[in-house]
Design a protein around this motif. Sequence first.
Motif, mmCIF file in Angstrom:
data_model
loop_
_atom_site.group_PDB
_atom_site.id
_atom_site.type_symbol
_atom_site.label_atom_id
_atom_site.label_comp_id
_atom_site.label_asym_id
_atom_site.label_seq_id
_atom_site.Cartn_x
_atom_site.Cartn_y
_atom_site.Cartn_z
ATOM 1 N N VAL A 188 -1.428 21.386 -9.991
ATOM 2 C CA VAL A 188 -1.472 22.489 -9.813
ATOM 3 C C VAL A 188 -1.433 23.160 -11.299
ATOM 4 C CG1 VAL A 188 0.375 24.520 -9.389
ATOM 5 C CG2 VAL A 188 -0.146 22.522 -7.751
ATOM 6 N N ARG A 189 -0.763 22.271 -12.356
ATOM 7 C CA ARG A 189 -0.811 22.716 -13.730
ATOM 8 C C ARG A 189 -2.018 22.821 -14.168
ATOM 9 N NH1 ARG A 189 4.240 20.067 -13.086
ATOM 10 N NH2 ARG A 189 3.360 18.024 -13.513
ATOM 11 N N THR A 190 -3.024 21.819 -13.865
ATOM 12 C CA THR A 190 -4.227 21.834 -14.322
ATOM 13 C C THR A 190 -5.025 22.899 -13.987
ATOM 14 O OG1 THR A 190 -4.316 19.331 -14.478
ATOM 15 C CG2 THR A 190 -6.264 20.510 -14.649
ATOM 16 N N MET A 191 -4.952 23.385 -12.683
ATOM 17 C CA MET A 191 -5.589 24.420 -11.966
ATOM 18 C C MET A 191 -5.262 25.759 -12.521
ATOM 19 S SD MET A 191 -5.668 25.904 -8.088
ATOM 20 C CE MET A 191 -3.976 26.370 -8.448
ATOM 21 N N VAL A 192 -3.936 26.057 -12.922
ATOM 22 C CA VAL A 192 -3.345 27.199 -13.590
ATOM 23 C C VAL A 192 -3.802 27.216 -14.806
ATOM 24 C CG1 VAL A 192 -1.354 28.532 -14.138
ATOM 25 C CG2 VAL A 192 -1.433 27.463 -11.940
ATOM 26 N N ALA A 193 -3.899 26.356 -15.796
ATOM 27 C CA ALA A 193 -4.372 26.140 -17.123
ATOM 28 C C ALA A 193 -5.600 26.668 -17.092
ATOM 29 C CB ALA A 193 -3.976 24.878 -17.529
ATOM 30 N N GLY B 82 0.764 -1.401 0.016
ATOM 31 C CA GLY B 82 -0.059 -0.086 -0.107
ATOM 32 C C GLY B 82 1.061 1.203 -0.060
ATOM 33 N N CYS B 83 2.043 1.165 0.360
ATOM 34 C CA CYS B 83 3.066 2.425 0.481
ATOM 35 C C CYS B 83 3.666 2.478 -0.730
ATOM 36 C CB CYS B 83 3.883 2.134 1.605
ATOM 37 S SG CYS B 83 3.446 2.152 3.204
ATOM 38 N N ALA B 84 3.697 1.568 -1.576
ATOM 39 C CA ALA B 84 4.457 1.429 -2.827
ATOM 40 C C ALA B 84 3.503 1.845 -4.014
ATOM 41 C CB ALA B 84 5.122 0.403 -3.111
ATOM 42 N N SER B 85 3.408 3.228 -4.530
ATOM 43 C CA SER B 85 2.359 3.513 -5.354
ATOM 44 C C SER B 85 3.263 4.335 -6.386
ATOM 45 C CB SER B 85 1.155 4.291 -4.955
ATOM 46 O OG SER B 85 0.538 5.034 -5.860
ATOM 47 N N PRO B 86 3.819 3.752 -7.523
ATOM 48 C CA PRO B 86 4.430 4.488 -8.374
ATOM 49 C C PRO B 86 3.678 5.639 -9.345
ATOM 50 C CG PRO B 86 3.978 2.185 -9.237
ATOM 51 C CD PRO B 86 3.442 2.427 -7.992
ATOM 52 N N SER B 87 2.371 5.449 -9.246
ATOM 53 C CA SER B 87 1.596 6.399 -9.951
ATOM 54 C C SER B 87 1.836 7.822 -9.358
ATOM 55 C CB SER B 87 0.194 6.022 -10.050
ATOM 56 O OG SER B 87 -0.331 5.878 -8.867
ATOM 57 N N SER B 88 1.884 7.909 -8.011
ATOM 58 C CA SER B 88 2.006 9.308 -7.486
ATOM 59 C C SER B 88 3.232 9.959 -7.862
ATOM 60 C CB SER B 88 1.803 9.201 -6.081
ATOM 61 O OG SER B 88 2.989 8.421 -5.555
ATOM 62 N N GLU B 89 4.182 9.258 -8.377
ATOM 63 C CA GLU B 89 5.542 10.127 -8.587
ATOM 64 C C GLU B 89 5.294 10.715 -9.934
ATOM 65 O OE1 GLU B 89 8.890 7.422 -8.088
ATOM 66 O OE2 GLU B 89 8.316 7.173 -6.210
ATOM 67 N N TRP B 90 4.527 9.677 -10.999
ATOM 68 C CA TRP B 90 4.289 10.504 -12.414
ATOM 69 C C TRP B 90 3.506 11.398 -12.356
ATOM 70 C CZ3 TRP B 90 7.577 8.346 -15.520
ATOM 71 C CH2 TRP B 90 8.379 7.070 -15.107
ATOM 72 N N ASP B 91 2.336 11.809 -11.456
ATOM 73 C CA ASP B 91 1.521 12.724 -11.511
ATOM 74 C C ASP B 91 1.818 13.993 -10.572
ATOM 75 O OD1 ASP B 91 0.007 11.275 -13.068
ATOM 76 O OD2 ASP B 91 -1.196 10.380 -11.714
ATOM 77 N N PHE B 92 3.060 14.057 -9.913
ATOM 78 C CA PHE B 92 3.384 15.117 -9.248
ATOM 79 C C PHE B 92 3.330 16.429 -9.751
ATOM 80 C CE2 PHE B 92 6.427 17.522 -6.767
ATOM 81 C CZ PHE B 92 5.943 17.481 -5.580
#
Length: 90
Positions: A37-42, A23-33
Motif C-alpha cells: 500500500v505504501r509503495t502504491m501511494v508513493a 509452510g504456515c510459518a513465514s516470518p517475512s510476511s510480518e516484516w513486509d505488512f
Amino acid sequence: MKLINSKQQFVLSAIVVAVSLGGCASPSSEWDFGNSVRTMVASQKYVPPGQEPPAIPTMDGARAAGAVERNRTAAPAPQRIYEGMGGAEL
C-alpha cells in the motif's frame, strides 16, 4: 505382509506435520505488512525536486496547555448572526 511398521509410520507422519506447519510459518510476511500500500501511494504522488511541501507546524505541550487554560478561564466571545447568514433573519 505389512509394508510400513508403526515406527516408520510415526516418523513419516511427523515429517508430514513438520513440513505442513513449516509452510504456515513465514516470518517475512510480518516484516513486509503494508509495504504494498505504501509503495502504491508513493507511486501515485509526484513532487518535483525542490518543491516539497513545507513541514506542518506542530504544537508543543506548554503551548497546548496554555490554549486549554485560556479556553477554560476566558469568557466566550459574543456570537454574531448577520442577516442572510445560515437562514437567520433579524
